[in-house]
Design a protein around this motif. Structure first.
Motif, mmCIF file in Angstrom:
data_model
loop_
_atom_site.group_PDB
_atom_site.id
_atom_site.type_symbol
_atom_site.label_atom_id
_atom_site.label_comp_id
_atom_site.label_asym_id
_atom_site.label_seq_id
_atom_site.Cartn_x
_atom_site.Cartn_y
_atom_site.Cartn_z
ATOM 1 N N ILE A 134 5.392 -1.901 2.724
ATOM 2 C CA ILE A 134 5.173 -0.800 3.626
ATOM 3 C C ILE A 134 6.866 -0.206 3.495
ATOM 4 O O ILE A 134 7.135 0.946 3.504
ATOM 5 C CB ILE A 134 4.731 -0.942 4.790
ATOM 6 C CG1 ILE A 134 3.237 -1.226 4.793
ATOM 7 C CG2 ILE A 134 5.076 0.104 5.860
ATOM 8 C CD1 ILE A 134 2.514 -1.546 5.833
ATOM 9 N N SER A 135 7.841 -1.209 3.951
ATOM 10 C CA SER A 135 9.175 -0.622 4.179
ATOM 11 C C SER A 135 9.939 -0.103 2.904
ATOM 12 O O SER A 135 10.646 0.901 2.999
ATOM 13 C CB SER A 135 9.912 -1.512 4.905
ATOM 14 O OG SER A 135 10.032 -2.776 4.131
ATOM 15 N N LYS A 136 9.412 -0.584 1.580
ATOM 16 C CA LYS A 136 10.202 -0.373 0.575
ATOM 17 C C LYS A 136 9.612 0.589 -0.482
ATOM 18 O O LYS A 136 10.070 1.331 -1.016
ATOM 19 C CB LYS A 136 10.328 -1.692 -0.355
ATOM 20 C CG LYS A 136 11.352 -2.624 0.606
ATOM 21 C CD LYS A 136 12.491 -2.250 0.771
ATOM 22 C CE LYS A 136 13.487 -3.454 1.297
ATOM 23 N NZ LYS A 136 14.838 -2.885 1.678
ATOM 24 N N ILE A 147 7.872 13.976 3.174
ATOM 25 C CA ILE A 147 8.107 14.841 4.294
ATOM 26 C C ILE A 147 9.451 15.581 4.311
ATOM 27 O O ILE A 147 9.285 16.872 4.693
ATOM 28 C CB ILE A 147 8.220 13.911 5.733
ATOM 29 C CG1 ILE A 147 6.619 13.326 6.076
ATOM 30 C CG2 ILE A 147 9.006 14.491 6.926
ATOM 31 C CD1 ILE A 147 6.886 12.241 7.166
ATOM 32 N N GLU A 148 10.599 14.919 3.675
ATOM 33 C CA GLU A 148 11.722 15.396 3.441
ATOM 34 C C GLU A 148 11.418 16.831 2.265
ATOM 35 O O GLU A 148 12.033 17.762 2.677
ATOM 36 C CB GLU A 148 12.747 14.592 3.014
ATOM 37 C CG GLU A 148 14.056 15.135 2.791
ATOM 38 C CD GLU A 148 14.855 15.545 4.072
ATOM 39 O OE1 GLU A 148 15.581 16.533 4.044
ATOM 40 O OE2 GLU A 148 14.314 14.862 5.202
ATOM 41 N N GLY A 149 10.679 16.521 1.398
ATOM 42 C CA GLY A 149 10.332 17.612 0.481
ATOM 43 C C GLY A 149 9.677 18.828 1.098
ATOM 44 O O GLY A 149 10.141 20.090 0.841
ATOM 45 N N ARG A 150 8.933 18.475 2.035
ATOM 46 C CA ARG A 150 8.037 19.612 2.796
ATOM 47 C C ARG A 150 9.137 20.279 3.790
ATOM 48 O O ARG A 150 8.944 21.641 3.767
ATOM 49 C CB ARG A 150 6.957 18.862 3.730
ATOM 50 C CG ARG A 150 5.605 18.564 2.655
ATOM 51 C CD ARG A 150 4.662 18.210 3.559
ATOM 52 N NE ARG A 150 3.526 17.630 2.711
ATOM 53 C CZ ARG A 150 2.307 17.089 3.129
ATOM 54 N NH1 ARG A 150 2.267 17.054 4.333
ATOM 55 N NH2 ARG A 150 1.243 16.799 2.289
ATOM 56 N N LYS A 151 9.965 19.611 4.313
ATOM 57 C CA LYS A 151 10.859 20.141 5.128
ATOM 58 C C LYS A 151 11.843 21.130 4.295
ATOM 59 O O LYS A 151 12.184 22.234 4.754
ATOM 60 C CB LYS A 151 11.647 19.024 5.954
ATOM 61 C CG LYS A 151 12.730 19.719 6.809
ATOM 62 C CD LYS A 151 13.587 18.697 7.543
ATOM 63 C CE LYS A 151 14.478 19.284 8.535
ATOM 64 N NZ LYS A 151 15.921 19.124 8.308
ATOM 65 N N PRO A 161 9.284 5.117 2.107
ATOM 66 C CA PRO A 161 10.314 5.923 1.245
ATOM 67 C C PRO A 161 9.749 7.110 0.775
ATOM 68 O O PRO A 161 10.083 8.234 0.671
ATOM 69 C CB PRO A 161 10.909 5.071 0.495
ATOM 70 C CG PRO A 161 11.123 3.682 0.974
ATOM 71 C CD PRO A 161 9.653 3.537 1.688
ATOM 72 N N ARG A 162 8.322 6.806 0.249
ATOM 73 C CA ARG A 162 7.531 7.988 -0.354
ATOM 74 C C ARG A 162 7.030 8.858 0.614
ATOM 75 O O ARG A 162 7.155 10.147 0.404
ATOM 76 C CB ARG A 162 6.115 7.356 -1.115
ATOM 77 C CG ARG A 162 6.695 6.442 -2.422
ATOM 78 C CD ARG A 162 5.292 6.140 -3.218
ATOM 79 N NE ARG A 162 5.826 5.452 -4.501
ATOM 80 C CZ ARG A 162 4.857 4.869 -5.117
ATOM 81 N NH1 ARG A 162 3.669 4.788 -4.657
ATOM 82 N NH2 ARG A 162 5.336 4.150 -6.116
ATOM 83 N N THR A 163 6.643 8.368 1.650
ATOM 84 C CA THR A 163 6.454 9.346 2.899
ATOM 85 C C THR A 163 7.176 10.035 3.141
ATOM 86 O O THR A 163 7.267 11.252 3.578
ATOM 87 C CB THR A 163 5.585 8.575 4.018
ATOM 88 O OG1 THR A 163 4.431 7.680 3.381
ATOM 89 C CG2 THR A 163 5.023 9.346 5.113
#
Length: 161
Positions: A27-29, A39-43, A33-35
């Motif tokens: 989950i952490s690696k 989210i960063e891409g959407r922002k 990061p994908r999520t």
């Protein structure tokens, strides 16, 4: 129930810890990061879209201002053309009016001359008629025929009074 048997707890705790750590690393690696990237891409996409919308709004405001300016210029130009045309037509109308006034004045002068000529002719005719009538009256009253010259003198004397 094997879960309640205390002798099986250490292997269960071991596999619980191993499973927990494996899931934690996955989950952490991988998942987070994908999520986060999504989210960063959407922002970033939203920020880019907002900036583009702001640019389009500024361009639209600029185009509207230019349109309003050119519309005001066109109205001003149309008003100027209309005023110029009005002035030109007014000058032409005044010119035609003065020309017609001159023609009418000439016709009135001609008519007045004709009236004066007709009046003079009528007065001369009246004098001749008065002379003839005077001679006829004298002839009927006295029984003698009066001469045209004597009747003309009498009419002229009567007109003088």
């Amino acid at each position: 129930m094997p879960q309640l048997d205390v002798t099986t707890w250490p292997p269960q705790l071991f596999w619980l810890a191993v499973t927990f750590l494996v899931l934690y690393f996955i989950i952490s690696k991988i998942v987070i990061p994908r999520t986060g990237g999504v989210i960063e891409g959407r922002k970033n996409q939203i920020d880019s879209d907002l900036a583009a919308a702001q640019r389009f709004k500024a361009d639209t405001d600029k185009a509207v201002a230019e349109y309003e300016k050119s519309l005001a210029d066109a109205r001003s130009k149309a008003h100027g053309i209309a005023q110029e045309t009005r002035n030109k037509l007014s000058a032409e109308v005044d010119k035609e009016r003065s020309k017609l006034d001159g023609q009418l004045a000439a016709k009135i002068a001609e008519a007045e001359k004709a009236i004066q000529a007709t009046r003079a002719k009528a007065l001369a005719s009246v004098t001749d008629l008065a002379t003839d009538i005077a001679a006829e009256i004298v002839g009927r009253l006295t029984g003698t025929k009066a001469s045209a010259a004597d009747a003309a003198k009498a009419v002229a004397k009567a007109q003088g009074n």
